[in-house]
Write an enzyme that holds these catalytic residues in place. Structure first.
Site, PDB file in Angstrom:
ATOM      1  N   MET A 165      -9.106   8.045   7.769  1.00 55.14           N
ATOM      2  CA  MET A 165      -9.192   8.789   6.542  1.00 55.14           C
ATOM      3  C   MET A 165     -10.280  10.004   6.611  1.00 55.14           C
ATOM      4  O   MET A 165     -11.270   9.990   5.495  1.00 55.14           O
ATOM      5  CB  MET A 165      -9.708   7.690   5.599  1.00 55.14           C
ATOM      6  CG  MET A 165      -8.832   6.603   5.643  1.00 55.14           C
ATOM      7  SD  MET A 165      -9.445   4.866   4.408  1.00 55.14           S
ATOM      8  CE  MET A 165     -10.673   4.403   5.405  1.00 55.14           C
TER       9      MET A 165
ATOM     10  N   ASP B 238       0.897  -1.238  -0.059  1.00 58.28           N
ATOM     11  CA  ASP B 238       0.082  -0.033  -0.005  1.00 58.28           C
ATOM     12  C   ASP B 238       0.904   1.388  -0.004  1.00 58.28           C
ATOM     13  O   ASP B 238       1.983   1.321   0.528  1.00 58.28           O
ATOM     14  CB  ASP B 238      -1.109  -0.151   1.249  1.00 58.28           C
ATOM     15  CG  ASP B 238      -2.226  -0.818   1.142  1.00 58.28           C
ATOM     16  OD1 ASP B 238      -2.530  -1.042  -0.075  1.00 58.28           O
ATOM     17  OD2 ASP B 238      -2.787  -1.000   1.912  1.00 58.28           O
TER      18      ASP B 238
ATOM     19  N   LYS C 169      -3.869   3.048  -2.426  1.00 60.33           N
ATOM     20  CA  LYS C 169      -4.906   4.205  -2.974  1.00 60.33           C
ATOM     21  C   LYS C 169      -4.729   5.159  -1.953  1.00 60.33           C
ATOM     22  O   LYS C 169      -4.602   5.206  -0.809  1.00 60.33           O
ATOM     23  CB  LYS C 169      -6.300   3.436  -3.007  1.00 60.33           C
ATOM     24  CG  LYS C 169      -6.520   2.302  -3.763  1.00 60.33           C
ATOM     25  CD  LYS C 169      -7.918   1.664  -3.516  1.00 60.33           C
ATOM     26  CE  LYS C 169      -8.045   0.424  -4.415  1.00 60.33           C
ATOM     27  NZ  LYS C 169      -7.041  -0.370  -3.984  1.00 60.33           N
TER      28      LYS C 169
END
Length: 233
Positions: free
Chosen positions: A168, A35, A56
């Site tokens: 996030m 990641d 991502k």
């Protein structure tokens, strides 16, 4: 002979927080798919296998999730030992369960290697316990990507009843603060933002819930929001 896929958690950032089991998997890997939040330089200390970033990040081009599934399946069918290295814990907002299901459907053997979840580690590294006697007997972990999901989850709990940890959620911090206060959380509830936990980019802010929208965290550094009396413990 079919290989095997290891869904491995890399913890909050610093490689010395990777588990011994994670390191063993890397040492035996034929391919590593990691990641964006994984320390790529440190990764090279633990493996000589080809390593590809498939992570991502908000607002950036990224590898599609179905493409990641195909990469894992194809490599395992070719007999490779594949490590899918994910930030935090693979089953805490890491889409690890989706990848496990894709592997199961394809008939690929896999193993989950838990990691230190950023939801707990980032606050702890900032000196904030997510639970504390007299302050919070539980905590709620949410993804900040969709504010409506946050709103729905908060309907199920009493205002100021638990600690709230949002992963996030840096970009939506103002909206999340508004949702919490609209739901009945005190405007003067202690709050914190922890970015880049355990890394050289670590940045910590503490203040009040009502002030969260006006804070300017560093750009391009992942962060965690913490709301609750535990911030002041």
């Amino acid at each position: 002979m079919v290989g095997r896929v290891f869904l491995v958690g890399a913890g909050p950032g610093a490689p010395d927080l990777w588990t011994l089991r994670a390191v063993r998997c890397l040492e035996q890997a034929d391919l590593v798919l990691y990641d964006a939040l994984v320390d790529a330089t440190a990764l090279r200390r633990f493996t000589s296998a080809p390593c590809f970033c498939v992570g991502k990040r908000a607002g950036r081009e990224s590898v599609r999730q179905d493409a990641i599934h195909r990469l894992m399946v194809r490599a395992a069918r070719g007999g490779k030992q594949v490590v899918r290295l994910k930030g935090g814990d693979p089953f805490v907002f890491g889409r690890g369960a989706e990848e496990a299901l894709a592997l199961a459907v394809a008939g690929i053997p896999f193993e989950v290697v838990p990691g230190v979840s950023t939801a707990i580690a980032a606050p702890a590294l900032a000196g904030i316990p997510v639970t504390h006697r007299g302050a919070a007997s539980g905590f709620l972990v949410l993804s900040g990507h969709e504010v409506d999901v946050v709103r729905d989850a908060l309907e199920a709990i009493r205002p100021n009843g638990v600690s709230v940890v949002v992963l996030m959620g840096i970009a939506t911090r103002g909206q999340i603060a508004d949702v919490l206060m609209a739901r009945g959380w005190r405007a003067d509830t202690p709050a914190a933002i922890v970015c880049g936990a355990s890394t050289s980019d670590e940045w910590i802010w503490t203040g009040l819930l009502a002030q969260m929208h006006a804070v300017g965290p560093p750009e391009a550094v992942a962060g965690v929001l913490v709301v609750g009396d535990v911030v002041d413990v």
